[in-house]
Scaffold this motif. Structure first.
Motif, mmCIF file in Angstrom:
data_model
loop_
_atom_site.group_PDB
_atom_site.id
_atom_site.type_symbol
_atom_site.label_atom_id
_atom_site.label_comp_id
_atom_site.label_asym_id
_atom_site.label_seq_id
_atom_site.Cartn_x
_atom_site.Cartn_y
_atom_site.Cartn_z
ATOM 1 N N PRO A 1 34.633 31.411 -6.395
ATOM 2 C CA PRO A 1 35.753 31.587 -6.778
ATOM 3 C C PRO A 1 37.265 31.575 -7.454
ATOM 4 N N PRO A 2 37.981 33.033 -7.531
ATOM 5 C CA PRO A 2 39.186 32.016 -7.830
ATOM 6 C C PRO A 2 40.323 30.560 -7.030
ATOM 7 N N GLU A 3 41.138 30.916 -8.410
ATOM 8 C CA GLU A 3 42.065 28.983 -7.395
ATOM 9 C C GLU A 3 42.702 29.933 -6.593
ATOM 10 N N TRP A 4 43.062 31.585 -6.801
ATOM 11 C CA TRP A 4 43.935 32.081 -5.097
ATOM 12 C C TRP A 4 43.050 31.552 -3.873
ATOM 13 N N LEU A 5 41.802 32.384 -4.083
ATOM 14 C CA LEU A 5 40.635 32.644 -3.167
ATOM 15 C C LEU A 5 40.266 31.436 -3.000
ATOM 16 N N ARG A 6 40.347 29.859 -3.327
ATOM 17 C CA ARG A 6 39.774 28.606 -2.460
ATOM 18 C C ARG A 6 40.743 28.652 -2.368
ATOM 19 N N GLU A 7 42.138 28.073 -2.455
ATOM 20 C CA GLU A 7 43.949 27.852 -2.444
ATOM 21 C C GLU A 7 43.576 28.459 -0.786
ATOM 22 N N LEU A 8 43.041 29.972 -0.401
ATOM 23 C CA LEU A 8 43.440 30.603 1.112
ATOM 24 C C LEU A 8 42.614 30.376 2.111
ATOM 25 N N ARG A 9 41.558 29.819 0.825
ATOM 26 C CA ARG A 9 40.603 28.996 2.490
ATOM 27 C C ARG A 9 40.376 27.586 2.614
ATOM 28 N N ARG A 10 41.374 27.442 1.637
ATOM 29 C CA ARG A 10 41.829 25.261 2.172
ATOM 30 C C ARG A 10 42.689 25.428 3.157
ATOM 31 N N ASN A 11 44.374 26.056 2.953
ATOM 32 C CA ASN A 11 45.142 25.951 3.651
ATOM 33 C C ASN A 11 46.043 27.465 4.086
ATOM 34 N N GLY A 12 45.121 28.116 4.129
ATOM 35 C CA GLY A 12 45.022 29.285 5.080
ATOM 36 C C GLY A 12 46.756 30.134 4.463
ATOM 37 N N PRO A 13 47.366 31.452 4.810
ATOM 38 C CA PRO A 13 46.693 31.724 5.974
ATOM 39 C C PRO A 13 45.205 31.997 6.683
ATOM 40 N N HIS A 14 45.014 31.790 7.043
ATOM 41 C CA HIS A 14 43.908 31.891 8.028
ATOM 42 C C HIS A 14 43.870 33.341 8.915
ATOM 43 N N PRO A 15 43.085 34.336 8.589
ATOM 44 C CA PRO A 15 43.009 35.388 9.641
ATOM 45 C C PRO A 15 41.661 34.919 11.332
ATOM 46 N N ARG A 16 42.438 35.598 11.692
ATOM 47 C CA ARG A 16 42.491 35.471 13.523
ATOM 48 C C ARG A 16 41.013 34.565 13.975
ATOM 49 N N PRO A 17 39.977 35.823 13.485
ATOM 50 C CA PRO A 17 38.562 35.348 13.263
ATOM 51 C C PRO A 17 38.449 33.565 13.535
ATOM 52 N N VAL A 18 38.985 33.220 11.834
ATOM 53 C CA VAL A 18 38.893 31.809 11.088
ATOM 54 C C VAL A 18 39.636 31.248 11.935
ATOM 55 N N VAL A 19 40.484 31.651 12.705
ATOM 56 C CA VAL A 19 41.854 30.144 12.932
ATOM 57 C C VAL A 19 41.196 30.510 14.960
ATOM 58 N N ALA A 20 40.722 31.059 15.789
ATOM 59 C CA ALA A 20 39.274 30.897 16.514
ATOM 60 C C ALA A 20 38.059 29.899 16.285
ATOM 61 N N ALA A 21 37.336 30.163 14.731
ATOM 62 C CA ALA A 21 36.344 29.366 15.240
ATOM 63 C C ALA A 21 36.752 27.736 14.310
ATOM 64 N N LYS A 22 38.289 27.697 13.651
ATOM 65 C CA LYS A 22 38.402 26.640 14.059
ATOM 66 C C LYS A 22 39.250 26.246 14.358
#
Length: 127
Positions: A47-68
């Motif tokens: 994963p490039p840095e932008w993808l790592r950053e999104l996965r780490r800090n979000g914003p996250h989509p609703r399925p990810v929010v629900a799981a977390k």
């Protein structure tokens, strides 16, 4: 005669879903193009840095929010959460422990317990 195999492509929304990221938070070039299967595999493998950053800090989509949060997507809606949340916002919700979140977590725990019970019962009847 050999035919040129065209690469399988997907819309950015599909690729974002497979990557577990919120589409609107991805870079413009990602949102405006198409993603090939090979490109998706490369993004997942390295994963490039932008993808790592999104996965780490979000914003996250609703399925990810629900799981977390340990609840269902329906539980998010019942709690009034309709937008993507950042990791910081999710952590704040966990710390605040609003009544709706505790109720939804209890409901989700019951659903999992019942699903396990049904699975075990089904497994016993197959033996």
């Amino acid at each position: 005669m050999t035919s040129q195999k065209t690469p399988q492509t997907m819309k950015p929304a599909t690729a974002a879903k497979k990557l577990g990221v919120y589409l609107e938070a991805t870079p413009a070039e990602f949102r405006q193009g198409v993603v090939s299967r090979d490109e998706l595999n490369a993004l997942q493998a390295d994963p490039p840095e932008w993808l790592r950053e999104l996965r780490r800090n979000g914003p996250h989509p609703r399925p990810v929010v629900a799981a977390k949060l340990g609840i269902s997507i329906g539980g998010l809606a019942r709690g009034g959460i309709t937008e993507a949340l950042t990791t910081e916002q999710i952590d704040a919700l966990k710390a605040a422990k609003p009544e709706w979140l505790e109720r939804e977590r209890a409901t989700q725990a019951e659903v999992r317990k019942e699903a396990l019970h049904v699975k075990e019962k089904h497994h016993r009847s197959d033996s």
